[in-house]
Design a protein around this motif. Sequence first.
Motif, PDB file in Angstrom:
ATOM      1  N   GLN A 114       0.834  -1.200   0.000  1.00 40.18           N
ATOM      2  CA  GLN A 114       0.000   0.000   0.000  1.00 40.18           C
ATOM      3  C   GLN A 114       0.870   1.252   0.000  1.00 40.18           C
ATOM      4  N   MET A 115       0.340   2.319  -0.576  1.00 36.78           N
ATOM      5  CA  MET A 115       1.045   3.591  -0.554  1.00 36.78           C
ATOM      6  C   MET A 115       0.828   4.276   0.798  1.00 36.78           C
ATOM      7  N   ILE A 116       1.813   5.088   1.198  1.00 38.44           N
ATOM      8  CA  ILE A 116       1.773   5.769   2.495  1.00 38.44           C
ATOM      9  C   ILE A 116       1.099   7.137   2.329  1.00 38.44           C
ATOM     10  N   PRO A 117       0.025   7.428   3.079  1.00 36.74           N
ATOM     11  CA  PRO A 117      -0.594   8.757   3.003  1.00 36.74           C
ATOM     12  C   PRO A 117       0.285   9.794   3.696  1.00 36.74           C
ATOM     13  N   VAL A 118       0.615  10.863   2.999  1.00 40.76           N
ATOM     14  CA  VAL A 118       1.497  11.888   3.563  1.00 40.76           C
ATOM     15  C   VAL A 118       0.940  13.281   3.269  1.00 40.76           C
ATOM     16  N   ALA A 119       1.311  14.225   4.106  1.00 38.31           N
ATOM     17  CA  ALA A 119       0.933  15.633   3.927  1.00 38.31           C
ATOM     18  C   ALA A 119       2.014  16.491   4.577  1.00 38.31           C
ATOM     19  N   PRO A 120       2.196  17.736   4.119  1.00 38.25           N
ATOM     20  CA  PRO A 120       3.205  18.608   4.714  1.00 38.25           C
ATOM     21  C   PRO A 120       2.878  18.954   6.162  1.00 38.25           C
ATOM     22  N   ALA A 121       3.929  19.153   6.964  1.00 40.16           N
ATOM     23  CA  ALA A 121       3.773  19.560   8.362  1.00 40.16           C
ATOM     24  C   ALA A 121       4.910  20.511   8.724  1.00 40.16           C
ATOM     25  N   ALA A 122       4.619  21.483   9.581  1.00 37.57           N
ATOM     26  CA  ALA A 122       5.647  22.422  10.025  1.00 37.57           C
ATOM     27  C   ALA A 122       6.813  21.637  10.614  1.00 37.57           C
ATOM     28  N   HIS A 123       8.024  22.015  10.206  1.00 33.35           N
ATOM     29  CA  HIS A 123       9.172  21.154  10.521  1.00 33.35           C
ATOM     30  C   HIS A 123      10.378  21.903  11.084  1.00 33.35           C
ATOM     31  N   TYR A 124      10.690  23.085  10.526  1.00 35.33           N
ATOM     32  CA  TYR A 124      11.958  23.715  10.885  1.00 35.33           C
ATOM     33  C   TYR A 124      11.873  25.227  10.679  1.00 35.33           C
ATOM     34  N   SER A 125      12.472  25.960  11.611  1.00 35.09           N
ATOM     35  CA  SER A 125      12.541  27.413  11.493  1.00 35.09           C
ATOM     36  C   SER A 125      13.909  27.810  10.955  1.00 35.09           C
ATOM     37  N   CYS A 126      13.930  28.395   9.757  1.00 40.83           N
ATOM     38  CA  CYS A 126      15.207  28.820   9.173  1.00 40.83           C
ATOM     39  C   CYS A 126      15.696  30.136   9.766  1.00 40.83           C
ATOM     40  N   GLY A 127      14.780  30.921  10.313  1.00 44.58           N
ATOM     41  CA  GLY A 127      15.158  32.152  10.988  1.00 44.58           C
ATOM     42  C   GLY A 127      15.319  31.911  12.479  1.00 44.58           C
ATOM     43  N   GLY A 128      15.481  33.002  13.223  1.00 48.02           N
ATOM     44  CA  GLY A 128      15.615  32.872  14.672  1.00 48.02           C
ATOM     45  C   GLY A 128      16.469  33.985  15.247  1.00 48.02           C
ATOM     46  N   ILE A 129      17.178  33.673  16.313  1.00 46.63           N
ATOM     47  CA  ILE A 129      18.039  34.648  16.987  1.00 46.63           C
ATOM     48  C   ILE A 129      19.234  34.942  16.092  1.00 46.63           C
ATOM     49  N   LYS A 130      19.416  36.187  15.743  1.00 49.08           N
ATOM     50  CA  LYS A 130      20.522  36.544  14.848  1.00 49.08           C
ATOM     51  C   LYS A 130      21.849  36.276  15.543  1.00 49.08           C
ATOM     52  N   ALA A 131      22.664  35.431  14.904  1.00 50.32           N
ATOM     53  CA  ALA A 131      23.964  35.069  15.468  1.00 50.32           C
ATOM     54  C   ALA A 131      25.042  35.244  14.408  1.00 50.32           C
TER      55      ALA A 131
END
Length: 541
Positions: free
Chosen positions: A343-360
Amino acid sequence: MPQTDFLVIGSGIAGLTYALKTAAYFPEKKITVITKTQADETNTKYAQGGVAGVWDEDNDSFEKHIEDTLIAGDGLCNKKIVEIVVTEGPERIREIIEYGARFDKTATGDYALGMEGGHSEHRILHHKDVTGKEMERALLDTVASYKNITLINHCFVVDIITQHHLGYLVTKSTQDITCYGVYILNLQTNKIEKILSNITILASGGCGQAYRTTTNPKIATGDGIAMVYRAKGRIENMEFIQFHPTALYEPGVSPSFLITEAVRGDGGILRNKDGEAFMEKYDPRKDLAPRDIVARAIDSEMKRTGTEHVYLDCRHMSVEKFVHHFPNIYEKCKSIGIDVMQQMIPVAPAAHYSCGGIKADEWGRTSILNLYACGECASSGLHGANRLASNSLLEAMVFSHRAFLDSVKRINTVTEASPTGGGLEGVDIPDWNAKGTTDPKEMILITQSLKELQQIMSDYVGIVRTDVRLNRAMKRLDLLYEETETLYKSTRVSPQLCELRNLITVGYLIVKGAEFRKESRGLHFNTDHLGKQELIQNIIL
């Protein structure tokens, strides 16, 4: 009053790497690591795919990895930072192997290098489909051997301590904002305490819980980002929230189970409800295009066909190879009645990673003196508008090492940088003032506001955005902010209330960054701004 030489907030790969290096270099100094749950409950633990690094020098090169990263970042990467991370990365990987991390090998004894979206070569080192968990294990085992590292579980950091708590006026234009440590809520005594430190490093992870559907654990509430913003530190690029294209579709389940990109790297094919392999319509790289492109393609197919998910087809893959490389994915699917070979796996996008944040900067230094940031909570300049797969663990190791190198040089002169000139000894930090507050009478005021926040962010500030949606989100967030601040001022502090407050702050920063960016670039896709890209530089909030 508890005091330490080095204070590490967060026990993922970034925080533990920094703690280990500092403890080894300064056996006589005290290193304290704080985590709000168990030490191994981190975003690192849930990283499946692996860590990217130039390992096969016969077929790969630094130049290729740099170029792949720059392309994925869509013109907003800091090229100098990309070069630093890519060229220093292999040495950091060798170090964690020395700590005991076990990456998969081929029958000939060479490391088995995987392929993921956006990469031009096989360069992903992995441990089956639980790479982050294996790296976390190796680090925690090594930490246990150092007597000068104190690991404190079940402590929630409420705020970082600056001159603001001493009665000084602190604004974003203040040049010498200084971190003296943190206020923590001890979850075992339910009292707020203070921990003072000469050097503090934030390795507090991401903010995926701002969204209704996320691959991040419950602890990913953007605490470090929100604390730095409240302390008038610099935050940037928060509009670039990466949605992982393939989270297992299970309605009502949070966090979502991640189906690593490596499955597509091994040959998995995305199909819509009609069984059509649709990625070729969106990008010539098909299923191995960068994540922002794949996530938008899936979102487009879901809206076009009126479905809540698409499928990942692995039926043509070798069952032996799949089970060997992805045992946890295989067992998870099996547990909900899906045989991935049938069977094929049902998938959908989900929030995963923040590319921004505390400027370093390139040494992990933030705009606040004596405060460093690394890992997902930081914005180093590596990812730009979109993170290349498996670059996150690499970034965490490189910048925790660089923050260590810089803080080693600064630890003996840190007192000179304080406004009082006397460092911690010359500063009288007040106790936390809870006067006039009472225990919360109704937790539903917090839990319902969290649900509202997650719905607002998911519906209005997701993969595809519009000016109207962003404007509506900001108005709703303003109301939530006012209600929550009123509650915060009158109620005794609790982890639930603090996390809600932090998530509302993070939501505001994401929306504000998205409103400022009048273009579509990388992970920020606004249908009202689809014209020529203007290469707007980093948006600092």
